[in-house]
Design an enzyme around this catalytic site. Structure first.
Site, PDB file in Angstrom:
ATOM      1  N   HIS A   6       0.836  -1.207   0.000  1.00  0.00           N
ATOM      2  CA  HIS A   6       0.000   0.000   0.000  1.00  0.00           C
ATOM      3  C   HIS A   6       0.875   1.263   0.000  1.00  0.00           C
ATOM      4  O   HIS A   6       0.708   2.147  -0.850  1.00  0.00           O
ATOM      5  CB  HIS A   6      -0.917  -0.023   1.232  1.00  0.00           C
ATOM      6  CG  HIS A   6      -1.852   1.139   1.324  1.00  0.00           C
ATOM      7  ND1 HIS A   6      -3.160   1.091   0.884  1.00  0.00           N
ATOM      8  CD2 HIS A   6      -1.667   2.412   1.789  1.00  0.00           C
ATOM      9  CE1 HIS A   6      -3.733   2.274   1.076  1.00  0.00           C
ATOM     10  NE2 HIS A   6      -2.849   3.090   1.627  1.00  0.00           N
ATOM     11  N   GLU A   7       1.797   1.323   0.931  1.00  0.00           N
ATOM     12  CA  GLU A   7       2.653   2.517   1.025  1.00  0.00           C
ATOM     13  C   GLU A   7       3.573   2.634  -0.193  1.00  0.00           C
ATOM     14  O   GLU A   7       3.926   3.743  -0.606  1.00  0.00           O
ATOM     15  CB  GLU A   7       3.458   2.515   2.328  1.00  0.00           C
ATOM     16  CG  GLU A   7       2.607   2.511   3.600  1.00  0.00           C
ATOM     17  CD  GLU A   7       1.513   3.580   3.637  1.00  0.00           C
ATOM     18  OE1 GLU A   7       1.692   4.640   3.014  1.00  0.00           O
ATOM     19  OE2 GLU A   7       0.466   3.334   4.285  1.00  0.00           O
ATOM     20  N   GLU A  59      -4.716   7.748  -2.986  1.00  0.00           N
ATOM     21  CA  GLU A  59      -5.230   6.483  -2.472  1.00  0.00           C
ATOM     22  C   GLU A  59      -5.537   5.517  -3.629  1.00  0.00           C
ATOM     23  O   GLU A  59      -5.485   4.296  -3.453  1.00  0.00           O
ATOM     24  CB  GLU A  59      -6.474   6.752  -1.618  1.00  0.00           C
ATOM     25  CG  GLU A  59      -6.871   5.637  -0.693  1.00  0.00           C
ATOM     26  CD  GLU A  59      -5.857   5.313   0.420  1.00  0.00           C
ATOM     27  OE1 GLU A  59      -4.878   6.079   0.603  1.00  0.00           O
ATOM     28  OE2 GLU A  59      -6.058   4.292   1.099  1.00  0.00           O
ATOM     29  N   HIS A  63       1.692   4.609  -2.734  1.00  0.00           N
ATOM     30  CA  HIS A  63       1.795   6.056  -2.474  1.00  0.00           C
ATOM     31  C   HIS A  63       3.174   6.574  -2.889  1.00  0.00           C
ATOM     32  O   HIS A  63       3.299   7.627  -3.516  1.00  0.00           O
ATOM     33  CB  HIS A  63       1.623   6.331  -0.972  1.00  0.00           C
ATOM     34  CG  HIS A  63       0.192   6.271  -0.494  1.00  0.00           C
ATOM     35  ND1 HIS A  63      -0.801   7.061  -1.004  1.00  0.00           N
ATOM     36  CD2 HIS A  63      -0.400   5.505   0.469  1.00  0.00           C
ATOM     37  CE1 HIS A  63      -1.949   6.811  -0.377  1.00  0.00           C
ATOM     38  NE2 HIS A  63      -1.737   5.853   0.515  1.00  0.00           N
TER      39      HIS A  63
HETATM   40 ZN    ZN Z   1      -3.195   5.179   1.849  1.00  0.00          ZN
END
Ligand code: ZN
Length: 489
Positions: free
Chosen positions: A255-256, A285, A259
């Protein structure tokens, strides 16, 4: 020197200071000694004061007006820079300085009180300071002008309105509720075993690299709540490790990484300028969720991951890749948003969205918030909330004044759905590559279509340019129904 050059030299310095302030925050969440907290609060406060002064400086307003005069119609890059500076400047000067100071002061106090109240499961202890935060946020919204909720939302998702969001969510809700009932009725396998810390971190690093994260311009560390920080040539990510649940570390990292790849993928010419950052929280996101879910939790990638994890860990508790895939995507009843599966996640957001709109509109009192949360949760998720820490006190957002932020999480999923459909149409061999642990082609597609543009396009326009169609919840819902319909049998 033109006014534009003067202005941009100034902005570059402001952006650089903003990066320094961000790195102080990174340090605080990762390696700062515990005894440094009070001093750090002062250091960060001083940085924020400098940044705020630069944003509101009348000299900036004069230069900006002059630069807008100079602008020629064919110079689209300068126009985009000026559009972002104008937006930021106008938002900053509309809010009176004493209100900004009061907000900073009360939210810093509220965050501490929220943490204590959450540990004690005591909403009543948090309510007075939340009432104060809410009062100031409503004042801020009034100062910004227009519909109060839209004014706050616009700070996170430029151009988005509550009317548009409500229409999207209204379309999503019945299909998500139906799918979640089907999925909850099915049996889901679970991994089990003991997963050593170092082996988890090794795997996390390898997977981040495979997803395109550039470790020469970043690093992976531990934090209580994983986050990514920075842009340009120094973009750092964090994760956490649970010995019993290897997916916590792995999927937080992916997830990170999403980003971070967004920030690392922005056109280097935009570095330390207003264009040199992700355009909105929703688009940000979309990247993290797409990397995590549509790629990282795909059938194809799970096949590779199962074999790779079998090399790293003695025992996974599941016999084969076909059992591993539903274990990764397990749908289950739970209270906590950040632990929710892909199907129920957006329902958690809709609950918060409706409650915070009512708070901002003055239709719901802080004193009635916990009861309203519990009633709504029981209706939406079919089980009563047992304590405030798994209910109304679970998220930090409202304590720090982040009203209008929650919906960008669901919007990110919607954008991810749109992008995934377009990407899959463009890359027919993607699953074959994911099956050997190679998501690089997807990363290149996203860099080309989304990431490199930084703040150049408005969010909705960016998604439309990337996918060739206006933003719609349809692709996300189709994807979820296909994937979880099959998984739930
Ligand atoms: Zn996030």
């Amino acid at each position: 020197m033109t006014a534009y050059d003067d202005l941009m030299a100034r902005e570059r310095e402001t952006e650089a200071l903003g990066q320094v302030a961000g790195r102080l925050g990174w340090d605080q969440e990762t390696v700062m000694p515990r005894g440094g907290a009070d001093q750090r609060a002062e250091e960060s406060g001083a940085m924020q004061a400098v940044l705020h002064e630069r944003r509101c400086d009348p000299a900036r307003g004069h230069l900006l007006a002059e630069a807008e005069e100079e602008l020629t119609p064919e110079d689209s890059e300068s126009a985009a820079q000026l559009r972002l500076i104008r937006r930021d400047h106008d938002r900053a000067i509309r809010v009176p300085a004493d209100l900004t100071v009061a907000l900073a002061r009360v939210t810093s106090r509220a965050q501490g009180q929220w943490a204590e109240a959450r540990a004690a499961d005591d909403f009543a202890a948090f309510a007075p300071v939340l009432r104060e935060v809410l009062r100031l946020k409503r004042e801020e919204a009034a100062a910004l002008g227009g519909d109060p909720y839209d004014a706050l939302l616009d700070g996170f998702e430029p151009g988005m309105t509550a009317d548009r969001l409500s229409a999207l969510f209204g379309e999503m809700r019945p299909r998500l509720v139906a799918l979640s009932e089907t999925a909850l009725a099915a049996d889901w396998p679970q991994v089990s075993g003991s997963f050593p810390h170092e082996a988890q971190m090794r795997l996390a690093r390898e997977v981040a690299r495979r997803f395109g994260y550039d470790f020469t311009r970043g690093r992976l560390d531990l934090a209580v709540h994983p986050f990514s920080s920075g842009s340009g040539d120094d973009v750092r990510i964090t994760t956490r490790v649970s010995r019993a649940d290897p997916f916590n570390c792995l999927y937080s990292t992916i997830h990170e990484t999403g980003h971070a790849c967004y920030e690392q993928g922005i056109d280097p010419d935009y570095r330390l300028t207003p264009l040199g950052q992700g355009v909105s929280m929703g688009v940000h996101e979309s990247q993290s969720r797409l990397y995590e879910n549509q790629l990282g939790r795909s059938h194809a990638f799970c096949g590779w991951l199962f074999e790779r994890m079998r090399e790293s860990f003695d025992e996974l508790g599941v016999p084969d890749a076909e059992t591993f895939y539903p274990a990764v995507n397990r749908v289950h009843r739970g209270y906590i948003r950040t632990e929710a599966d892909e199907v129920q996640y957006n329902l958690h957001i809709m609950l918060r969205y409706d409650l915070e709109r009512a708070l901002i509109a003055g239709d719901l009192e802080v004193g009635d918030l916990e009861a309203a949360w519990n009633d709504r949760f029981a209706a939406d998720f079919g089980q009563p909330v047992r304590r405030a820490s798994e209910g109304v006190l679970q998220d930090v957002h409202w304590s720090v004044g982040l009203f209008g932020y929650f919906p960008t999480y669901a919007l990110g999923n919607v954008y991810a759905g749109c992008l995934n459909a377009a990407m899959r149409a463009d890359l027919p061999d993607l699953d074959a590559q994911l099956a050997v642990g190679e998501p690089a082609e997807a990363g290149e597609w996203l860099r080309e279509k989304v990431q490199r543009h930084g703040g150049f396009y408005e969010p909705a326009q960016l998604i439309e340019e990337a996918t060739g169609a206006p933003v719609s919840a349809e692709p996300l819902l189709d994807y979820l129904e296909e994937k979880f319909g099959a998984l739930a049998g």
